[in-house]
Every structure is written in C-alpha cells, then in structure tokens.
Design a protein around this motif. Structure first.
Motif, mmCIF file in Angstrom:
data_model
loop_
_atom_site.group_PDB
_atom_site.id
_atom_site.type_symbol
_atom_site.label_atom_id
_atom_site.label_comp_id
_atom_site.label_asym_id
_atom_site.label_seq_id
_atom_site.Cartn_x
_atom_site.Cartn_y
_atom_site.Cartn_z
ATOM 1 N N LEU A 241 -5.532 3.075 11.248
ATOM 2 C CA LEU A 241 -4.726 4.294 11.113
ATOM 3 C C LEU A 241 -4.531 4.656 9.636
ATOM 4 C CD1 LEU A 241 -2.029 3.453 13.788
ATOM 5 C CD2 LEU A 241 -3.779 5.228 13.959
ATOM 6 N N ALA A 242 -4.290 3.647 8.806
ATOM 7 C CA ALA A 242 -4.092 3.891 7.384
ATOM 8 C C ALA A 242 -5.372 4.398 6.728
ATOM 9 C CB ALA A 242 -3.607 2.613 6.694
ATOM 10 N N ALA A 243 -6.518 3.925 7.187
ATOM 11 C CA ALA A 243 -7.790 4.383 6.620
ATOM 12 C C ALA A 243 -7.949 5.886 6.794
ATOM 13 C CB ALA A 243 -8.951 3.642 7.272
ATOM 14 N N ALA A 244 -7.492 6.407 7.920
ATOM 15 C CA ALA A 244 -7.574 7.853 8.160
ATOM 16 C C ALA A 244 -6.587 8.618 7.278
ATOM 17 C CB ALA A 244 -7.315 8.154 9.628
ATOM 18 N N ASP A 245 -5.397 8.038 7.059
ATOM 19 C CA ASP A 245 -4.370 8.713 6.259
ATOM 20 C C ASP A 245 -4.587 8.562 4.752
ATOM 21 O OD1 ASP A 245 -3.015 9.563 8.501
ATOM 22 O OD2 ASP A 245 -1.547 7.935 8.459
ATOM 23 N N LEU A 246 -5.260 7.491 4.343
ATOM 24 C CA LEU A 246 -5.437 7.182 2.919
ATOM 25 C C LEU A 246 -6.928 7.077 2.580
ATOM 26 C CD1 LEU A 246 -2.724 4.352 2.757
ATOM 27 C CD2 LEU A 246 -2.453 6.725 1.993
ATOM 28 N N PRO A 247 -7.649 8.189 2.610
ATOM 29 C CA PRO A 247 -9.107 8.125 2.415
ATOM 30 C C PRO A 247 -9.515 7.638 1.025
ATOM 31 C CG PRO A 247 -8.359 10.406 2.405
ATOM 32 C CD PRO A 247 -7.180 9.564 2.784
ATOM 33 N N ASP A 248 -8.619 7.658 0.054
ATOM 34 C CA ASP A 248 -8.965 7.215 -1.298
ATOM 35 C C ASP A 248 -8.947 5.693 -1.446
ATOM 36 O OD1 ASP A 248 -9.274 9.848 -2.039
ATOM 37 O OD2 ASP A 248 -7.255 10.027 -2.877
ATOM 38 N N LEU A 249 -8.370 4.982 -0.471
ATOM 39 C CA LEU A 249 -8.365 3.519 -0.543
ATOM 40 C C LEU A 249 -9.735 2.991 -0.128
ATOM 41 C CD1 LEU A 249 -4.976 2.229 0.936
ATOM 42 C CD2 LEU A 249 -5.692 2.311 -1.432
ATOM 43 N N SER A 250 -10.240 2.052 -0.906
ATOM 44 C CA SER A 250 -11.528 1.435 -0.561
ATOM 45 C C SER A 250 -11.324 0.470 0.606
ATOM 46 C CB SER A 250 -12.074 0.677 -1.769
ATOM 47 O OG SER A 250 -11.292 -0.483 -2.009
ATOM 48 N N PRO A 251 -12.413 0.111 1.296
ATOM 49 C CA PRO A 251 -12.295 -0.887 2.372
ATOM 50 C C PRO A 251 -11.701 -2.209 1.878
ATOM 51 C CG PRO A 251 -14.406 0.230 2.517
ATOM 52 C CD PRO A 251 -13.756 0.693 1.240
#
Length: 190
Positions: free
Chosen positions: A163-173
C-alpha cells in the motif's frame, strides 16, 4: 438455552476470530458480497460466504475471499453498502448486539492511546507521534502481538509495504524493504 444467530446480509461487515473461520491467520474482518449455504457441524452452524477482506484497523480493502464462518462466533455490523439501518436505534430490540460484542468506536484522538499509532496516508506518518510509520511504538506493538509467529508479522507488514509503495512512488524498493520488512530481524519462523 439456545443462542440467537446473527442476521447477516450483503453489505454487512463481519468480524470473526481466527478459530472460527476457515482458513487463515488472525482475526478476519470481511465485507459480505455474497451469502452461501449453511452447514451444520458438531460445533455449530457454519455459513459459506464471499466478501472483501478489510485490513485492521484502517479498513483498507485487501482482496476477495471465500470463507466459511461459525455463525455463533461472528460479530456483525452494518457496512457502508448495507441495507440495514446504520444506527442501532433503527434495529429491533431482538437484533441489538450485546454490549460485549459491539464494535469499538472509531479512533477520534481522545480514546485509547494504544490506538494512536496508526498510519496517516498518503504520507505514511504516524497519527500518534508524527514519525515515519511504522514508528517505534507501533513496531513494539507488532513485535509483542506476533512474538510467536514472525512469518505472519512479515506477511502483515508486506501488505502495508504494498500500500505504501502506491502512495510513496519516490521510495525505492530498498527503502520500502528497510522501512517495513527489515526492522523485525531474526528468521521468519521465530
């Protein structure tokens, strides 16, 4: 003495403990989208149904599931799509849930402090302390709750990371993995 079984309708939200539905880990919160057949087993009456699993405590929709639940162990409340009266006064007296089976009031900032450390989306900061979520207080709660099942904890955190990956696209994996999955440490089994 017979136990009154709940009246379950499409749109209702069910909450059932781990031992009273098949199959899964932890408490299940499900918005009903289809009712199936009832089956009598040695431990009671069970109901087949299909619904959308809701994440606790924020109600994020996770996935559709088909489950079977034991009717006398289910807590029922009207969902946003339920045709049932949303206010308890709209129910007949024989449909009222006992006080110990009612849902807790939503967090309003003044209730139990243990509920305060929830993710505030879309920035994923803690609603209680303002730190990046999961904050140290929430991490401690997770470690305590899942102390005997690290795999379930990692699975739970993986859902939050997605869910956070969708909300925070600037964070790397790598940053997502560090923030959500690396801090529990140890092996997944324990």
């Amino acid at each position: 003495m017979s136990t009154r079984l709940p009246d379950i309708r499409v749109g209702d939200i069910l909450e059932v403990a781990e031992g009273y539905y098949c199959f899964g880990l932890g408490r299940l919160i499900l918005e009903v989208i289809e009712l199936g057949r009832r089956e009598r087993h040695t431990d009671g009456l069970w109901l087949h149904l299909r619904g959308v699993e809701l994440q606790h405590p924020d109600g994020v929709r996770l996935r559709q599931r088909r489950v079977i639940v034991r009717l006398d162990a289910v807590t029922v409340r009207p969902g946003p799509l339920s045709r049932r009266a949303a206010h308890p006064a709209g129910r007949r007296a024989d449909q009222q849930q006992p006080a110990d089976r009612r849902q807790p009031a939503p967090f309003d900032g003044t209730t139990s402090p243990r509920r305060a450390h929830l993710p505030r989306r879309p920035d994923w900061t803690c609603a209680g302390c303002g730190e990046e979520w999961p904050c140290p207080a929430q991490q401690a709660r997770f470690l305590s709750r899942y102390q005997h099942n690290r795999l379930a904890l990692l699975s739970h955190l993986g859902r939050y990371a997605a869910l956070a990956a969708a909300d925070l696209p600037d964070l790397s994996p790598e940053e997502l993995r560090t923030r959500f999955l690396d801090w529990p440490g140890g092996s997944p089994t324990g």
